[in-house]
Design a protein around this motif. Structure first.
Motif, PDB file in Angstrom:
ATOM      1  N   SER A  79       0.272  31.685 -18.637  1.00 19.68           N
ATOM      2  CA  SER A  79      -0.092  30.991 -17.393  1.00 19.68           C
ATOM      3  C   SER A  79       0.873  29.848 -17.135  1.00 19.68           C
ATOM      4  CB  SER A  79      -1.518  30.462 -17.494  1.00 19.68           C
ATOM      5  OG  SER A  79      -1.587  29.509 -18.535  1.00 19.68           O
ATOM      6  N   PHE A  80       2.155  30.113 -17.401  1.00 25.67           N
ATOM      7  CA  PHE A  80       3.136  29.034 -17.293  1.00 25.67           C
ATOM      8  C   PHE A  80       3.131  28.424 -15.888  1.00 25.67           C
ATOM      9  CE2 PHE A  80       7.279  27.080 -17.003  1.00 25.67           C
ATOM     10  CZ  PHE A  80       7.374  26.466 -18.236  1.00 25.67           C
ATOM     11  N   ALA A  81       3.012  27.097 -15.842  1.00 30.58           N
ATOM     12  CA  ALA A  81       2.850  26.426 -14.551  1.00 30.58           C
ATOM     13  C   ALA A  81       4.199  26.243 -13.873  1.00 30.58           C
ATOM     14  CB  ALA A  81       2.182  25.078 -14.752  1.00 30.58           C
ATOM     15  N   THR A  82       4.305  26.753 -12.659  1.00 31.74           N
ATOM     16  CA  THR A  82       5.541  26.517 -11.912  1.00 31.74           C
ATOM     17  C   THR A  82       5.330  25.430 -10.867  1.00 31.74           C
ATOM     18  OG1 THR A  82       4.884  28.424 -10.620  1.00 31.74           O
ATOM     19  CG2 THR A  82       6.634  28.754 -12.229  1.00 31.74           C
ATOM     20  N   THR A  83       4.075  25.226 -10.486  1.00 33.69           N
ATOM     21  CA  THR A  83       3.775  24.115  -9.578  1.00 33.69           C
ATOM     22  C   THR A  83       2.798  23.183 -10.283  1.00 33.69           C
ATOM     23  OG1 THR A  83       2.012  25.429  -8.649  1.00 33.69           O
ATOM     24  CG2 THR A  83       4.089  25.392  -7.423  1.00 33.69           C
ATOM     25  N   GLN A  84       2.664  22.009  -9.712  1.00 31.41           N
ATOM     26  CA  GLN A  84       1.773  21.030 -10.329  1.00 31.41           C
ATOM     27  C   GLN A  84       0.315  21.375 -10.021  1.00 31.41           C
ATOM     28  OE1 GLN A  84       1.980  16.994  -8.931  1.00 31.41           O
ATOM     29  NE2 GLN A  84       2.303  16.287 -11.021  1.00 31.41           N
ATOM     30  N   VAL A  85      -0.497  21.490 -11.068  1.00 33.35           N
ATOM     31  CA  VAL A  85      -1.925  21.745 -10.888  1.00 33.35           C
ATOM     32  C   VAL A  85      -2.679  20.545 -11.443  1.00 33.35           C
ATOM     33  CG1 VAL A  85      -3.822  23.303 -11.367  1.00 33.35           C
ATOM     34  CG2 VAL A  85      -1.497  24.187 -11.250  1.00 33.35           C
ATOM     35  N   ILE A  86      -3.533  19.946 -10.605  1.00 25.16           N
ATOM     36  CA  ILE A  86      -4.317  18.801 -11.070  1.00 25.16           C
ATOM     37  C   ILE A  86      -5.785  19.194 -11.033  1.00 25.16           C
ATOM     38  CG2 ILE A  86      -4.968  16.413 -10.602  1.00 25.16           C
ATOM     39  CD1 ILE A  86      -2.165  16.137  -9.326  1.00 25.16           C
ATOM     40  N   THR A  87      -6.489  18.940 -12.119  1.00 24.80           N
ATOM     41  CA  THR A  87      -7.900  19.306 -12.142  1.00 24.80           C
ATOM     42  C   THR A  87      -8.694  18.204 -12.840  1.00 24.80           C
ATOM     43  OG1 THR A  87      -9.477  21.002 -12.788  1.00 24.80           O
ATOM     44  CG2 THR A  87      -7.610  20.669 -14.239  1.00 24.80           C
ATOM     45  N   VAL A 133      -3.336  17.084 -15.687  1.00 22.35           N
ATOM     46  CA  VAL A 133      -2.268  17.679 -14.888  1.00 22.35           C
ATOM     47  C   VAL A 133      -1.579  18.762 -15.702  1.00 22.35           C
ATOM     48  CG1 VAL A 133      -0.539  15.965 -15.549  1.00 22.35           C
ATOM     49  CG2 VAL A 133      -0.260  17.222 -13.444  1.00 22.35           C
ATOM     50  N   ARG A 134      -1.244  19.840 -15.019  1.00 21.38           N
ATOM     51  CA  ARG A 134      -0.519  20.929 -15.661  1.00 21.38           C
ATOM     52  C   ARG A 134       0.707  21.186 -14.810  1.00 21.38           C
ATOM     53  NH1 ARG A 134      -2.250  26.051 -18.035  1.00 21.38           N
ATOM     54  NH2 ARG A 134      -0.349  26.846 -18.998  1.00 21.38           N
ATOM     55  N   SER A 168      -0.588  16.101 -21.011  1.00 30.17           N
ATOM     56  CA  SER A 168      -1.188  16.479 -19.735  1.00 30.17           C
ATOM     57  C   SER A 168      -1.989  15.351 -19.099  1.00 30.17           C
ATOM     58  CB  SER A 168      -2.115  17.687 -19.927  1.00 30.17           C
ATOM     59  OG  SER A 168      -1.378  18.864 -19.795  1.00 30.17           O
ATOM     60  N   ALA A 169      -1.888  14.151 -19.625  1.00 28.65           N
ATOM     61  CA  ALA A 169      -2.731  13.073 -19.112  1.00 28.65           C
ATOM     62  C   ALA A 169      -2.317  12.695 -17.707  1.00 28.65           C
ATOM     63  CB  ALA A 169      -2.626  11.860 -20.021  1.00 28.65           C
ATOM     64  N   HIS A 170      -3.292  12.457 -16.882  1.00 27.52           N
ATOM     65  CA  HIS A 170      -2.996  12.075 -15.516  1.00 27.52           C
ATOM     66  C   HIS A 170      -3.713  10.803 -15.115  1.00 27.52           C
ATOM     67  CE1 HIS A 170      -2.065  13.301 -11.201  1.00 27.52           C
ATOM     68  NE2 HIS A 170      -0.936  13.262 -11.845  1.00 27.52           N
ATOM     69  N   ASN A 171      -4.518  10.252 -16.011  1.00 30.60           N
ATOM     70  CA  ASN A 171      -5.024   8.909 -15.751  1.00 30.60           C
ATOM     71  C   ASN A 171      -5.083   8.128 -17.065  1.00 30.60           C
ATOM     72  OD1 ASN A 171      -7.449   9.412 -17.062  1.00 30.60           O
ATOM     73  ND2 ASN A 171      -8.619   9.695 -15.187  1.00 30.60           N
ATOM     74  N   PHE A 172      -5.364   6.843 -16.947  1.00 28.85           N
ATOM     75  CA  PHE A 172      -5.297   5.971 -18.116  1.00 28.85           C
ATOM     76  C   PHE A 172      -6.257   6.401 -19.217  1.00 28.85           C
ATOM     77  CE2 PHE A 172      -3.726   2.032 -15.601  1.00 28.85           C
ATOM     78  CZ  PHE A 172      -2.430   2.452 -15.778  1.00 28.85           C
TER      79      PHE A 172
END
Lengths: 481, 213
Positions: free
Chosen positions: A57-65, A71-72, A124-128
């Protein structure tokens, strides 16, 4: 309140790791008596499975969940794949070492696996909050792994030092986070970047927070002047744990540095760039001079690691995507070279002899010419001598610094690289030119180790002969965003 | 000064004084008790700020559980204080200078110029039907569910680490372990063995033994 169940699919690698680590933790108590290596194989299989899920499932675009906390993107995926690759090597070397030093236990592998999970979360962290939790999961596992060997006073002391200083660094980092939150009112990285750019936040409070964040990160990465723990911890920890400490976490450390500074606070570049320059220049200079006098190879590699962090920060201080890509490439190369270096010590160590002094390597050429040659490759790669991969890593970070207009820093980097070549060559001299009475042939305790250490060392040469694909991978993954 | 402000300053002063006492009193048990007071006054400040759930949890968890446990540990370990305090005065001057300098710089940032009421505005006053508990719980289990799970993982790692570092596997000879599987599965036939034996027939003692000697 309306709540939409977030997409879980992007986090499958993390979930696999968590499930497997929890399963192994319980299963180990049942199967470890009958099948000694079951935990080891299960650990390696979990890593491979997690790697497989990233590949498919290699990420080519940014996926945020997860409401902006995860973030992936291809940056995360590439770093995770390399963390897995490096960890596979770490556990491979660890198994034999733990058996030889008689503290083989399932906890080592379980804690190691949890540490890898922590690194994944950091990358993959996207917040503090997730960033902090990932960092703590990783650090806590590492503190415990160092102290696992309770009969060794040096290991317990190293764990204690690392724990106290690590806790202090975490406190400093969190204080910085709270300042940024106080000024911007947000904990999600891109939102913080947006608010900083809009100029609504109080600049004094922001720069105050940035100072604390950079200091906290410098502690974790081991940059001068926050490096005091590194030599003692690397030296005191069992070599298998030193191998763990000195390799994969550096990739994760670079990842959070990138996420925080480049993604979260690009608007404060004038504040953190100066700090990074100071850290980078001091790290390179101190490591070049202090490593020369070390007699213990693990200690020497710790100082060399400080120098490598200095070089890695060169790419970060350029503060542009190309610079970050070069630093990413450097962190990957540094981790692979670290596996080869510490792996060599493990391959030659045996019960009762750690083989971690430079004097131990005297006359290695007469005792085992093949491994002597492999060690030569590792040392040359670390020193940055072509055609090994370490050379390209150093060249491209220096190139990016020059492009960013910091000629004087590039000059210092080149000079310190030349000085540090001295202590790497000192090991090579000990191997090839020093005479030793004991000329009995020396082979690793198992052929597995022989193969592993040869493979990693030759990889340094092969990657050095064709570095372009790895460099391109780094540049693309940062450019995509 | 309103009555609320008066209470706030009393609680804040208590927190500062007890915090100072924690690091200066000689007896560790007393230091722990001062820390309890610091927690209680901080909880009071939180309740003043309408975060009553946090305030109560602080008292329940920290004062009620953590500090009591801590007191037990301190009393059981009986730490030699004279040794711990060695070098305290030696580094006092340097430490004091560093502390004062840091405080001065922090005051410049954290003081009224950047965090005063004019900058941040007065805190929002909630009505009587506002639930602090729900305001914390809903995001915790929805938007921050990922972080919540990670915090659980962190605790699990802590447990594994603590047990791995303290468990002592003693030799089986030293301690007798129960094997419950074995005990449950035991059948009468495992414990009791019927042995067929030949009937014992008494022989006559050799009579002339004494004479032969």
């Amino acid at each position: 309140m309306n709540f939409v169940i977030p997409a879980f699919a992007p986090a499958i690698p993390e979930m696999v790791l968590l499930a497997m680590a929890s399963f192994i933790l319980v299963a180990d108590t049942i199967w470890s008596k009958r099948y000694q290596f079951a935990t080891y194989y299960a650990t390696q299989i979990s890593l491979l499975v997690a790697g497989y899920f990233i590949m498919t499932s290699f990420a080519t675009t940014q996926v945020i969940t997860f409401d902006g906390s995860f973030v992936r993107d291809s940056f995360a995926d590439i770093l995770k794949l390399f963390i897995i690759l490096v960890s596979l090597g770490i556990f491979l070397f660890s198994k034999e070492y733990l058996l030889q030093q008689k503290f083989f236990s399932g906890e080592y592998f379980v804690l190691g696996l949890f540490g890898v999970l922590g690194m994944f979360v950091m990358v993959s962290a996207h917040n503090f909050i997730t960033l902090y939790l990932g960092l703590e999961i990783m650090s806590l596992s590492m503190y415990a792994m160092i102290a696992l060997r309770r009969d060794s006073g040096a290991a317990v002391e190293a764990a204690m030092k690392y724990f106290v200083l690590g806790a202090l660094a975490t406190g400093i980092l969190l204080y910085g986070f709270s300042m940024i939150y106080g000024a911007t009112g947000s904990i999600t990285l891109p939102e913080i970047a947006k608010i900083i750019d809009s100029g609504k936040a109080d600049t004094v409070v922001l720069s105050f927070g940035v100072v604390f964040i950079v200091i906290g990160l410098a502690f974790k990465l081991g940059a001068v002047p926050f490096h005091m723990w590194m030599p003692d911890v690397y030296h005191g920890a069992p070599t298998a744990v030193t191998l763990y400490l000195g390799t994969a976490p550096k990739i994760a450390g670079f990842a959070i540095l990138y996420r925080l500074l480049a993604e979260g606070m690009p608007g404060l570049v004038s504040d953190w760039q100066t700090l990074i320059i100071i850290l980078s220049v001091l790290s390179m200079i101190v490591s070049a001079f202090v490593a020369i006098v070390q007699e213990n190879l693990k200690r020497m590699l710790a100082y060399s690691g400080i120098g490598h962090v200095g070089f890695l920060l060169l790419g970060v201080l350029a503060a542009n995507p190309d610079g970050y890509a070069s630093a990413m490439f450097y962190s990957i190369v540094y981790a692979i070279t670290g596996v080869a270096g510490f792996g060599m010590i493990i391959a030659l160590s045996r019960t009762g002899n750690e083989f971690d002094k430079i004097a131990d390597f005297k006359g290695l050429n007469a005792r085992n010419p093949w491994l002597a040659f492999m060690m030569l490759i590792v040392m040359f790669s670390m020193a940055g001598i072509p055609p090994f991969i370490g050379f390209f890593a150093k060249v491209i970070v220096i190139e990016e610094v020059v492009k960013a207009g910091f000629i004087w820093i590039a000059v210092i980097a080149v000079i310190t690289a030349v000085i540090s070549a001295f202590y790497y060559l000192r090991v090579v001299k000990a191997i090839y030119f020093d005479k030793v009475e004991d000329e009995t042939p020396l082979t690793p305790v198992s052929s597995e180790l022989n193969w592993a250490v040869s493979l990693v060392s030759i990889a340094l040469l092969v990657l050095g002969l064709m570095p372009s694909s790895l460099i391109e991978l780094s540049y693309q993954s940062i450019g995509v965003q | 000064m309103t009555f609320e402000q008066f209470i706030f300053y009393v609680l804040a002063a208590m927190a500062v004084v007890s915090g100072f006492m924690v690091i200066t009193v000689r007896n560790p048990v007393k230091a722990a008790l001062w820390l309890v007071l610091a927690f209680i006054s901080t909880a009071g400040v939180w309740i003043m700020a309408q975060a009553e759930f946090l305030g109560l949890v602080l008292i329940l968890v920290y004062v009620g559980a953590v500090m009591v446990l801590f007191l037990f540990v301190v009393m059981m370990l009986d730490i030699n204080l004279a040794k711990l305090k060695e070098g305290f005065t030696r580094y006092l001057s340097l430490g004091a200078i560093a502390a004062i300098a840091t405080f001065g710089m922090m005051y410049m940032v954290l003081g009224p110029a950047h965090f005063g009421l004019e900058v941040t505005g007065a805190p929002v006053v909630h009505g009587p039907d506002y639930s602090n508990t729900a305001a914390i719980a809903v995001p915790l289990y929805t938007t921050h569910a990922y972080a919540f799970v990670l915090a659980a993982v962190l605790l699990l790692v802590g447990i594994v680490a603590a047990i791995a570092l303290t468990i002592r596997r003693r030799a089986p000879k030293e301690v007798l372990y129960q094997n419950i599987d074995k005990q449950v599965k035991t059948q009468a036939s495992d414990r009791l063995r019927m042995v067929k034996m030949e009937a014992v027939v008494e022989k006559d003692l050799p009579e002339k033994e004494e004479e032969s000697k």
